[in-house]
Design a protein around this motif. Structure first.
Motif, PDB file in Angstrom:
ATOM      1  N   ARG A 246      88.034  23.336  72.182  1.00  0.00           N
ATOM      2  CA  ARG A 246      89.438  22.958  71.965  1.00  0.00           C
ATOM      3  C   ARG A 246      89.562  21.791  71.017  1.00  0.00           C
TER       4      ARG A 246
ATOM      5  N   GLU B 227      96.697  26.069  65.956  1.00  0.00           N
ATOM      6  CA  GLU B 227      96.391  27.026  67.020  1.00  0.00           C
ATOM      7  C   GLU B 227      96.349  28.440  66.435  1.00  0.00           C
TER       8      GLU B 227
ATOM      9  N   ALA C  16      94.705  32.314  65.389  1.00  0.00           N
ATOM     10  CA  ALA C  16      94.082  33.395  66.152  1.00  0.00           C
ATOM     11  C   ALA C  16      92.616  33.058  66.426  1.00  0.00           C
ATOM     12  N   PRO C  17      92.049  33.542  67.538  1.00  0.00           N
ATOM     13  CA  PRO C  17      90.666  33.207  67.877  1.00  0.00           C
ATOM     14  C   PRO C  17      89.671  33.487  66.760  1.00  0.00           C
TER      15      PRO C  17
ATOM     16  N   ALA D  46      85.379  32.670  71.662  1.00  0.00           N
ATOM     17  CA  ALA D  46      86.780  33.084  71.788  1.00  0.00           C
ATOM     18  C   ALA D  46      87.347  32.862  73.189  1.00  0.00           C
ATOM     19  N   PRO D  47      86.627  33.210  74.277  1.00  0.00           N
ATOM     20  CA  PRO D  47      87.191  32.955  75.611  1.00  0.00           C
ATOM     21  C   PRO D  47      87.396  31.465  75.891  1.00  0.00           C
TER      22      PRO D  47
ATOM     23  N   TYR E 205      87.996  29.204  73.612  1.00  0.00           N
ATOM     24  CA  TYR E 205      89.123  28.794  72.775  1.00  0.00           C
ATOM     25  C   TYR E 205      90.453  29.121  73.454  1.00  0.00           C
ATOM     26  N   LEU E 206      90.580  30.319  73.956  1.00  0.00           N
ATOM     27  CA  LEU E 206      91.828  30.727  74.613  1.00  0.00           C
ATOM     28  C   LEU E 206      92.061  29.920  75.896  1.00  0.00           C
ATOM     29  N   ALA E 207      90.999  29.628  76.629  1.00  0.00           N
ATOM     30  CA  ALA E 207      91.141  28.809  77.830  1.00  0.00           C
ATOM     31  C   ALA E 207      91.595  27.402  77.476  1.00  0.00           C
TER      32      ALA E 207
ATOM     33  N   LEU F  31      93.435  26.522  74.841  1.00  0.00           N
ATOM     34  CA  LEU F  31      94.849  26.565  74.457  1.00  0.00           C
ATOM     35  C   LEU F  31      95.746  26.518  75.687  1.00  0.00           C
ATOM     36  N   ALA F  32      95.318  27.191  76.743  1.00  0.00           N
ATOM     37  CA  ALA F  32      96.122  27.237  77.958  1.00  0.00           C
ATOM     38  C   ALA F  32      96.037  25.939  78.766  1.00  0.00           C
TER      39      ALA F  32
END
Length: 308
Positions: A68, A76, A78-79, A95-96, A98-100, A102-103
């Motif tokens: 992050r 922010e 796309a992955p 990627a997982p 990164y998405l975690a 962002l959340a």
């Protein structure tokens, strides 16, 4: 994985003596500067105070926080964009995370923690240094001249860091400057390797051998499958760059060093702008970085320091 667990993994001393690395023996001024500031720059990654700051926002997974904060200069996206900018990691690993990330935490909060908390780490570990703020200020002035002269073209992570606000504390500013220069060199090196036709796995293999790791010890930490790593080694062997024993051939060592020299050339404007202060800057950064390593604030493995 929490900070303490990841720290134990990456701060452990190597289980064997590292061989002399050409990355050190043949370093030019730009590379020598990079090696001097690496433990300082990576306080953006390793600072215990940063880990506490992320945890205060509910983010206590070290690897998620690493991805992050490292990709935050991009905004922010796309992955695939974020993972590609990082260069040498497998998409399925990053990627997982990164998405975690962002959340879990806002971009504003992650940038604030990354840029301010390392100053507290330096104040804690370097507390016995004489005239620390004044000396850090002199080094910072020289580094900022280098940053002002640095070209951001085709350097996305560096360009994003350059656009971020500077912290107030001089030691936090020092880490922020070193982190910007680190990403400038990383972006530059990825560009050089891309022009050479290397894929990310091949880049990892050549770097680990150039920096003193045994074959695939470093590359495996970047999330690549055994099949992809074996295939990359096979391609490098077919080109005469890696030998059957798992080391660089003479041609391979010369080839990888040539990539380093091209990376140096992409940072020549930085070196020129620092000018006559470069020996002083490099010596001070080395001393402070060594103190961070000795104080348990940065990895002790010399190959890790060289490889990034």
């Amino acid at each position: 994985m929490d900070y303490a667990t990841m720290r134990d993994l990456f701060f452990a001393a190597p289980d064997r003596e590292r061989p002399a690395a050409r990355a050190t023996a043949a370093a030019g001024p730009a590379r020598a500067l990079r090696d001097a500031f690496e433990p300082l720059a990576t306080q953006a990654i390793w600072s215990a105070e940063s880990a506490e700051g992320y945890a205060a926002h509910g983010l206590d997974d070290f690897f998620v926080a690493y991805v992050r904060q490292r990709t935050a200069p991009l905004g922010e996206p796309a992955p695939l964009v974020a993972v590609t900018a990082m260069g040498v990691f497998a998409y399925d690993l990053i990627a997982p995370q990164y998405l975690a990330g962002l959340a879990a935490i806002s971009r504003a909060d992650v940038v604030r923690v990354r840029t301010t908390a390392p100053g507290a780490t330096l104040r804690r570990v370097l507390a016995d240094e004489d005239d620390l703020d004044a000396r850090a200020g002199a080094v910072l002035d020289a580094l900022r001249r280098g940053l002002d002269a640095a070209d951001a073209t085709s350097r996305p992570l560096f360009a994003g860091l350059r656009a971020e606000p500077w912290p107030d504390d001089v030691l936090a500013k020092l880490v922020h400057a070193c982190n910007q220069l680190r990403e400038h060199r990383s972006d530059s090196h990825l560009a050089v390797c891309a022009v050479a036709g290397l894929d990310p796995v091949e880049m990892n293999v050549l770097t680990e051998l150039y920096c003193g790791y045994p074959l695939l010890e470093y590359t495996a930490t970047r999330g690549w499958s055994a099949e992809k790593m074996d295939a990359a080694v096979g391609r490098l062997r077919a080109r005469g760059l890696v030998d059957d024993a798992g080391g660089l051939t003479v041609a391979g060592s010369d080839y990888r060093h040539g990539l380093e020299e091209q990376t140096d050339a992409m940072q020549q404007s930085v070196v020129d702008a620092i000018g006559d202060d470069l020996p002083m800057v490099t010596a001070e950064l080395h001393r402070w970085s060594d103190a961070l390593v000795a104080g348990g604030a940065a990895p002790v493995d010399p190959a890790k320091r060289l490889a990034g």
